[in-house]
Design a protein around this motif. Structure first.
Motif, PDB file in Angstrom:
ATOM      1  N   ILE A 109       0.819  -1.210   0.000  1.00 15.30           N
ATOM      2  CA  ILE A 109       0.000   0.000   0.000  1.00 15.30           C
ATOM      3  C   ILE A 109       0.853   1.260   0.000  1.00 15.30           C
ATOM      4  N   SER A 110       2.024   1.187   0.625  1.00 16.21           N
ATOM      5  CA  SER A 110       2.721   2.434   0.914  1.00 16.21           C
ATOM      6  C   SER A 110       3.778   2.856  -0.082  1.00 16.21           C
ATOM      7  N   ASN A 161       0.413  14.060  -0.365  1.00 16.99           N
ATOM      8  CA  ASN A 161       1.095  14.096   0.924  1.00 16.99           C
ATOM      9  C   ASN A 161       1.633  12.718   1.301  1.00 16.99           C
ATOM     10  N   ASP A 162       0.842  11.668   0.992  1.00 20.34           N
ATOM     11  CA  ASP A 162       1.282  10.304   1.289  1.00 20.34           C
ATOM     12  C   ASP A 162       2.544   9.965   0.508  1.00 20.34           C
ATOM     13  N   ARG A 163       2.588  10.369  -0.773  1.00 17.11           N
ATOM     14  CA  ARG A 163       3.769  10.095  -1.588  1.00 17.11           C
ATOM     15  C   ARG A 163       5.001  10.808  -1.013  1.00 17.11           C
ATOM     16  N   SER A 167     -10.660  16.596  -4.610  1.00 16.20           N
ATOM     17  CA  SER A 167      -9.534  17.487  -4.360  1.00 16.20           C
ATOM     18  C   SER A 167      -8.821  17.118  -3.062  1.00 16.20           C
ATOM     19  N   LYS A 168      -9.591  16.797  -2.036  1.00 18.55           N
ATOM     20  CA  LYS A 168      -9.011  16.400  -0.757  1.00 18.55           C
ATOM     21  C   LYS A 168      -8.266  15.078  -0.876  1.00 18.55           C
ATOM     22  N   GLN A 169      -8.850  14.149  -1.670  1.00 15.63           N
ATOM     23  CA  GLN A 169      -8.209  12.844  -1.863  1.00 15.63           C
ATOM     24  C   GLN A 169      -6.885  13.003  -2.617  1.00 15.63           C
ATOM     25  N   MET A 191       8.447   9.067   0.442  1.00 16.29           N
ATOM     26  CA  MET A 191       9.796   9.392  -0.019  1.00 16.29           C
ATOM     27  C   MET A 191      10.687   9.774   1.157  1.00 16.29           C
ATOM     28  N   ASN A 192      10.117  10.526   2.112  1.00 18.51           N
ATOM     29  CA  ASN A 192      10.883  10.919   3.288  1.00 18.51           C
ATOM     30  C   ASN A 192      11.247   9.718   4.153  1.00 18.51           C
TER      31      ASN A 192
END
Length: 242
Positions: free
Chosen positions: A13-14, A45-47, A37-39, A51-52
């Motif tokens: 999933i991640s 933000n998840d991507r 838009s929120k999704q 990466m972080n």
């Protein structure tokens, strides 16, 4: 690229594959746009978070060509010949992960294809080998026959949508118009093949063969009759890739 898998669910999933499944209730266009838009913002933000945290996106499902399982290692091959190897904790976990990727590939990219035969469902392998479609309706089958030329004798094999013990042959044939002389009317006729432990039987007859392929080879050599129609099975139209 090589990874050691610690938590399969988190891996899937991640970040290894971009896959997001969202159940959206019916709503007005304005609310739907706001929700989307929120999704989109959440996915972005998840991507960034992934990466972080050190996650690397390898590919999307449509870029995968096949997967290979060797002991507890799963290798995923991409169209550009790049690969990713995932070292699982056991062979059973490797098979489970490969089956998960295989299933999502059919759901998203191509319902009539498998990435690894070791984990492919028997029904999918059988359909590919015999040129049989899944449970599609008559309207879809006749539309496919029109796209294939609509010639007399071409046919589609498809599993019944209502009774999974039957395969249906939908065939193009011409019926003689007894009221207008030699004119012929194009018809689409359905014939049922009964599937049981003994093999495959043309419904309503004693014609039984151990495999679907053998039954079709037998039927293609016969002159079939129904109502005012006489015809032969000439060419099967299998599912097309993707």
């Amino acid at each position: 690229m090589r990874f050691r898998v610690v938590y399969v669910k988190s891996l899937v999933i991640s970040g290894v594959f971009e896959l997001y499944c969202v159940a959206v209730p019916v709503m007005s266009k304005e609310k739907s746009k706001l929700k989307k838009s929120k999704q989109d913002e959440k996915q972005k933000n998840d991507r960034n978070k992934e990466m972080n945290e050190g996650w690397v996106i390898f590919c999307d499902f449509h870029e995968i060509t096949h997967t290979v399982i060797k002991e507890a290692t799963v290798t995923i091959m991409r169209q550009d010949n790049k690969k990713m190897e995932l070292q699982m904790s056991s062979r059973s976990e490797a098979l489970s992960f490969a089956a998960l990727v295989d299933g999502y590939f059919r759901l998203i990219v191509d319902a009539h294809h498998y990435l690894c035969k070791e984990v492919a469902p028997a029904s999918v392998v059988h359909n590919i080998e015999t040129g049989c479609h899944g449970p599609i309706c008559t309207e879809y089958a006749t539309q496919k026959l029109r796209q294939e030329g609509n010639d007399e004798g071409i046919y589609i094999l498809r599993w019944s949508c209502t009774d999974y013990n039957y395969i249906i042959i939908t065939v193009v044939c011409f019926e003689t118009d007894i009221f207008n002389g030699p004119n012929k009317i194009r018809q689409y006729k359905n014939f049922q093949i009964e599937v049981d432990s003994d093999g495959f039987r043309l419904y309503g007859t004693d014609t039984l063969r151990p495999t679907l392929k053998e039954l079709l080879e037998h039927l293609e050599r016969q002159c079939l009759h129904t109502d005012n129609v006489q015809f032969q099975l000439r060419r099967c139209c299998p599912p097309q890739p993707r």
